[in-house]
Design an enzyme around this catalytic site. Structure first.
Site, PDB file in Angstrom:
ATOM      1  N   ASP A  12      -0.206   2.626   9.231  1.00 45.89           N
ATOM      2  CA  ASP A  12      -0.733   3.755  10.002  1.00 45.89           C
ATOM      3  C   ASP A  12      -1.374   3.278  11.302  1.00 45.89           C
ATOM      4  O   ASP A  12      -1.667   4.096  12.182  1.00 45.89           O
ATOM      5  CB  ASP A  12      -1.784   4.521   9.177  1.00 45.89           C
ATOM      6  CG  ASP A  12      -1.158   5.602   8.312  1.00 45.89           C
ATOM      7  OD1 ASP A  12      -0.142   6.187   8.741  1.00 45.89           O
ATOM      8  OD2 ASP A  12      -1.690   5.871   7.218  1.00 45.89           O
ATOM      9  N   GLN A  22      -3.417   8.296   2.102  1.00 43.95           N
ATOM     10  CA  GLN A  22      -3.324   9.652   2.646  1.00 43.95           C
ATOM     11  C   GLN A  22      -4.734  10.250   2.803  1.00 43.95           C
ATOM     12  O   GLN A  22      -5.522  10.262   1.851  1.00 43.95           O
ATOM     13  CB  GLN A  22      -2.462  10.531   1.723  1.00 43.95           C
ATOM     14  CG  GLN A  22      -2.200  11.915   2.254  1.00 43.95           C
ATOM     15  CD  GLN A  22      -1.398  11.923   3.557  1.00 43.95           C
ATOM     16  OE1 GLN A  22      -0.411  11.206   3.686  1.00 43.95           O
ATOM     17  NE2 GLN A  22      -1.831  12.711   4.524  1.00 43.95           N
ATOM     18  N   LYS A  27       7.114  11.780   3.172  1.00 47.34           N
ATOM     19  CA  LYS A  27       7.172  10.358   3.536  1.00 47.34           C
ATOM     20  C   LYS A  27       8.058   9.599   2.541  1.00 47.34           C
ATOM     21  O   LYS A  27       8.862   8.756   2.919  1.00 47.34           O
ATOM     22  CB  LYS A  27       5.754   9.773   3.576  1.00 47.34           C
ATOM     23  CG  LYS A  27       4.949  10.302   4.769  1.00 47.34           C
ATOM     24  CD  LYS A  27       3.469   9.974   4.709  1.00 47.34           C
ATOM     25  CE  LYS A  27       2.739  10.646   5.878  1.00 47.34           C
ATOM     26  NZ  LYS A  27       1.283  10.484   5.848  1.00 47.34           N
TER      27      LYS A  27
END
Ligand code: NDP
Length: 306
Positions: A120, A97, A53
């Site tokens: 997200d 994460q 990422k």
């Protein structure tokens, strides 16, 4: 006719070029989008995901920062960390994460991320926006599925879409996005009766299960489009030889490295029966990170506009 392979790497590259243009346009107005990745502990798979990422951010010109609190961090410490990122003006997107260590209250930590910075798309505020078709960040993997279909000119409206898997991060949002594109949608799960029969009705079949090669030829209508979200790393020789029989590249890869990646769809069956399909690796996976970049740039735009 051989099935068409839907190349996720190529589509990702197209999207990243567009994102880079968006970043340049923001830069002209003095704005640089910023993404903070919170990686708790030292889970090797999570480290790889976060590294990829950050690499994508560097490629498109997004400022990125990876924050790595120890695995012993408490829920309260992580809440304070997220709150600090919520307040920072140089950070537009926060990603936590997953999975977080077992002792941490993951739901509380995710809920603490400001909905404006929730790139997200996991915050209930944004889930509500998705359900009611309001603007907001949508979860990256499901958005990637829609991009694959649209950019491959596979029509969605009026088609039967069947999604196997009902997780909050893949199955459910994928179903909503396909519904918003006017597909007729069925969601299947571990309690579905006659799963192969239901799956065989699909013009567009999405597999998001987490079981290697679970979707075999009897699940696939001839000519259907099959999108394989699953990422399963196999290390057992017997299992690899069974699933990858007749696939020399996979078998060579296993011999060289001792592991091979397969999706939730049987790799040989799908190539023989489907009309189009995403391979694993190189199908859905690359889109997830591309859509995270899209969401980060959009968050930067929205925050400056409000
Ligand atoms: P979850 O484990 O959260 O959900 C799996 C779903 O599959 C559940 O709804 C479960 O049903 C269903 N399921 C499990 N076994 C069966 C069965 N025997 N028959 C029918 N349905 C079944 O997984 P995720 O959604 O998080 O991930 C799915 C896969 O996608 C994984 O392989 C994961 O690694 C991969 N993934 C890939 C991403 C990418 O970027 N390509 C991103 C995210 C995930 P039930 O609800 O009834 O238990």
């Amino acid at each position: 006719m051989p099935a068409r392979i839907l190349n996720g790497n190529r589509i990702r590259d197209q999207i990243l070029i567009e994102v880079e243009e968006g970043v340049k346009a923001l830069a002209a107005g003095g704005v640089r989008p910023g993404l903070a990745a919170v990686l708790v502990g030292d889970d090797p798979a999570s480290q790889i995901y976060v590294r990829n990422k950050i690499k994508a951010c560097e490629r498109v010109g997004i400022y990125s920062e990876s924050i790595t609190p120890p695995a012993t961090s408490t829920t309260e410490e992580l809440l304070a960390l997220v709150e600090d990122l919520n307040q920072r003006h140089d950070i537009d997107g926060i990603l936590v994460q997953l999975p977080l260590p077992g002792h941490v209250d993951s739901a509380r930590v995710l809920l603490a991320v400001s909905p404006q910075k929730d790139v997200d798309g996991f915050h209930p505020f944004n889930v509500g926006a998705l359900v009611t078709k309001r603007p907001g960040p949508t979860p990256c993997t499901p958005s990637g599925l829609i991009q694959i279909l649209k950019r491959s000119e596979i029509s969605i409206a009026g088609k039967r879409a069947v999604i196997v898997g009902r997780s909050d991060i893949v199955g459910k949002p994928a179903a909503l996005l396909l519904l918003h594109e006017n597909a007729t949608v069925t969601i299947c799960h571990s309690r579905t009766e006659d799963l192969p029969g239901v799956a065989r009705e699909a013009d567009i079949l999405v597999a998001a299960i987490g079981r290697p090669a679970f979707v075999t030829r009897d699940f696939i209508k001839p000519g259907a489009t099959v999108l394989d979200v699953g990422i399963n790393r196999l290390t057992d020789r017997g299992q690899v030889e069974t699933i990858c029989a007749g696939l020399p590249k996979k078998l060579e890869g296993f011999r060289a490295t001792g592991a091979v990646l397969v999706g939730d769809v049987h790799p040989k069956d799908v190539a023989e029966v489907a009309g189009a399909y995403t391979p694993v690796p190189g199908g859905v996976g690359p889109l997830t990170i591309a859509m995270l970049m899209v969401n980060t740039v959009e968050a930067a735009r929205q925050r400056r506009a409000s």
